[in-house]
Design an enzyme around this catalytic site. Structure first.
Site, short mmCIF file in Angstrom:
data_model
loop_
_atom_site.label_atom_id
_atom_site.label_comp_id
_atom_site.label_asym_id
_atom_site.label_seq_id
_atom_site.Cartn_x
_atom_site.Cartn_y
_atom_site.Cartn_z
N ASN A 99 0.75 -1.12 0.20
CA ASN A 99 -0.13 0.02 0.11
C ASN A 99 0.81 1.24 -0.01
O ASN A 99 0.29 2.53 -0.45
CB ASN A 99 -0.98 -0.02 1.13
CG ASN A 99 -0.50 -0.18 2.46
OD1 ASN A 99 0.75 -0.63 2.61
ND2 ASN A 99 -1.20 0.10 3.53
N CYS B 188 -2.91 0.51 7.14
CA CYS B 188 -3.00 -0.09 8.42
C CYS B 188 -3.52 0.73 9.60
O CYS B 188 -4.04 0.44 10.52
CB CYS B 188 -1.65 -0.25 8.74
SG CYS B 188 -0.86 -1.70 7.92
N GLU C 88 5.80 -3.91 11.78
CA GLU C 88 4.22 -3.49 11.87
C GLU C 88 3.40 -4.15 11.16
O GLU C 88 3.62 -4.48 9.89
CB GLU C 88 4.11 -1.97 11.29
CG GLU C 88 2.81 -1.35 11.60
CD GLU C 88 2.00 -1.17 10.54
OE1 GLU C 88 1.01 -1.88 10.79
OE2 GLU C 88 1.88 -0.52 9.55
#
Length: 496
Positions: free
Chosen positions: A169, A298, A264
């Site tokens: 992304n 996210c 992450e």
């Protein structure tokens, strides 16, 4: 245009090369990996399918290059990073074009990502000079039982070879957020870009190549995760792994061994809305937080936990704003563009079907065309629905009505994720108390969750990650402390 002009040397026919030893190369495998355009659902680009032997050579080159790079003056490292940042920003158009074609990022957002990435590289260069140019001086008599007979000098030294794995992304921004700290700290860097986003990343790497970094210091290997993924993350030549993505990160952490990890791994970011909140502000942030880049972030708002007494009004305000969102191809700068892959679209649809079967209220008609899913708000979602807990990574947002603050905090903390969250209230004292109770790495008060600014600390709890990101934190985690102790023949004092 992508793959032309300044970028012509990274393309061979219709296949993009990989980068090693300061050169653009074709893989000996003679195999390629297709990159599917999410809008057309047809192959748009092809990249090399690198072999394990090529990975071995890259690691060896990275190790050699790092040794001499660590001796390069800090100011010189910063100078090269500033140069790369300028080239990156100057050539934002072809890189943005790749982002539009391979991850369906709206054109204006694609340009913004490249410019932001250049700014991040420059900021990292400046910050690196500041924090790496300082050390500590300790004296022994500050600890009981010791005289001042020892001086300890501490400094930060590089870890070695950093393996960077960014997600689809933000394949440019989240790549440079790993590359720049690694390089300013004196490390070498091996980049494994995501398949969707690989061509954008290759163009970005070429900007670093043009800046004149030493050969072997930066490498970019492309290929199938099934063939080189584990081989890379378990490679004995890797001294640190910085990964952003999903469940794969948990598997990596179990296999990686004794190397520092920065990870992450996603979130289920909760938006808690109290009765005294500014509902117009909340609605605007739900749209921004939940639906920008089709929810494929996210830090997107992934569940709204709103007090029952204001739920009807809030839902109506959000519905009115959803009706104004444009839906279509990224080239047209639409608000909602196709999600990255057919498998992603199918997963999202599975969550929607589950919610429908269990009685959620559909505020819009569910509509899908290929990978394009129209924005959908689901009201009256209950905890027994999958959408209440799972991360859709798409333009579908659940609303859960709550009757107490405690109920909202409980739902937030019951999640296996803990990346970010947000609280909306005019009572800042109350909002801070709720923030303290939320088990997330970051809580935004009166704003949607967000990754940036890029120098802010960024971290997740529980399954959302390991370690902390942000420019300073990334530099620090990609270094280790080296101590030199001077032993004096007699106790010494600075005066007297």
């Amino acid at each position: 245009m992508a793959g032309t002009g300044l970028f012509a040397e990274i393309l061979d026919g219709d296949v993009y090369k990989y980068y090693a030893d300061g050169e653009w190369k074709k893989s000996s495998s003679a195999k390629t990996v297709a990159i599917i355009n999410p809008t057309t659902r047809k192959t748009h680009y092809k990249v090399q399918a690198c072999t394990q032997e090529e990975v071995n050579k890259v690691m060896e080159s990275a190790k050699t290059a790092q040794k001499s790079w660590a001796k390069t003056p800090l100011w010189k490292r910063a100078e090269l990073l500033h140069k790369a940042a300028a080239i990156l920003k100057e050539h934002k158009a072809p890189i943005a074009e790749c982002l539009v074609k391979e991850i369906a990022k709206p054109a204006k957002d694609a340009v913004t990502e490249v410019v932001r990435s250049g700014d991040l590289v420059s900021y990292t260069a400046e910050e690196g000079v500041r924090i790496l140019g300082e050390g500590k001086f300790l004296v022994s008599d500050s600890f009981p039982g010791n005289e001042r007979s020892k001086y300890c000098l501490t400094s930060k030294i590089p870890l070695g070879v950093i393996l960077a794995i960014p997600p689809f992304n933000y394949p440019v921004n989240l790549a440079v957020s790993k590359i720049a700290p690694a390089l300013i700290a004196g490390n070498s860097l091996v980049l494994k870009p995501p398949t969707q986003g690989a061509v954008s990343a290759l163009h970005m790497v070429h900007c670093f190549h043009l800046a004149g970094f030493p050969k072997g210091l930066i490498s970019c290997v492309t290929g199938k995760g099934s063939e080189i993924g584990d081989f890379l993350t378990m490679h004995p030549g890797v001294n640190c792994i910085s990964f952003t993505g999903g469940d794969t990160g948990i598997a990596i952490s179990k296999k990686a061994g004794m190397v520092p990890l920065q990870m992450e791994l996603g979130g289920k970011d909760a938006c808690i809305v109290l009765e005294d909140a500014d509902l117009d502000l909340v609605a605007a942030n739900i749209i921004k937080g939940g639906f920008s880049y089709s929810g494929q972030r996210c830090t997107a708002v992934k569940v709204v936990l709103v007090m029952e007494s204001v739920a009807d009004v809030l839902v109506d305000k959000v519905k009115a704003k959803i009706a104004k969102l444009t839906v279509g191809p990224p080239e047209d700068d639409c608000d909602i563009t196709p999600v990255v892959s057919e498998s992603s679209a199918n997963f999202i649809e599975g969550l929607v079907k589950d919610a429908k079967e269990k009685g959620a209220t559909f505020c819009q008609e569910y509509k899908r065309d290929g990978n394009l899913i129209w924005p959908l708000l689901l009201d009256n979602v209950r905890p027994d629905m999958r959408i209440a807990w799972e991360e859709p990574f798409g333009p579908v947002l659940p609303v859960i009505r709550i009757n107490s603050i405690e109920e909202g905090i409980h739902h937030c903390n019951a999640s296996n994720f803990g990346l970010q969250g947000c609280v909306f209230s005019k009572d800042v004292n109350k909002a801070i108390l709720i923030s303290d109770a939320m088990e997330t790495g970051t809580v935004q008060i009166n704003s949607a969750p967000a990754r940036g600014p890029d120098h802010f600390p960024f971290q997740g709890l529980k399954d959302s990650g390991i370690g902390s990101q942000g420019v300073t934190n990334s530099i620090n985690m990609m270094t280790k402390i080296k101590s030199t102790v001077i032993n004096l023949p007699t106790p010494s004092y600075t005066m007297g």
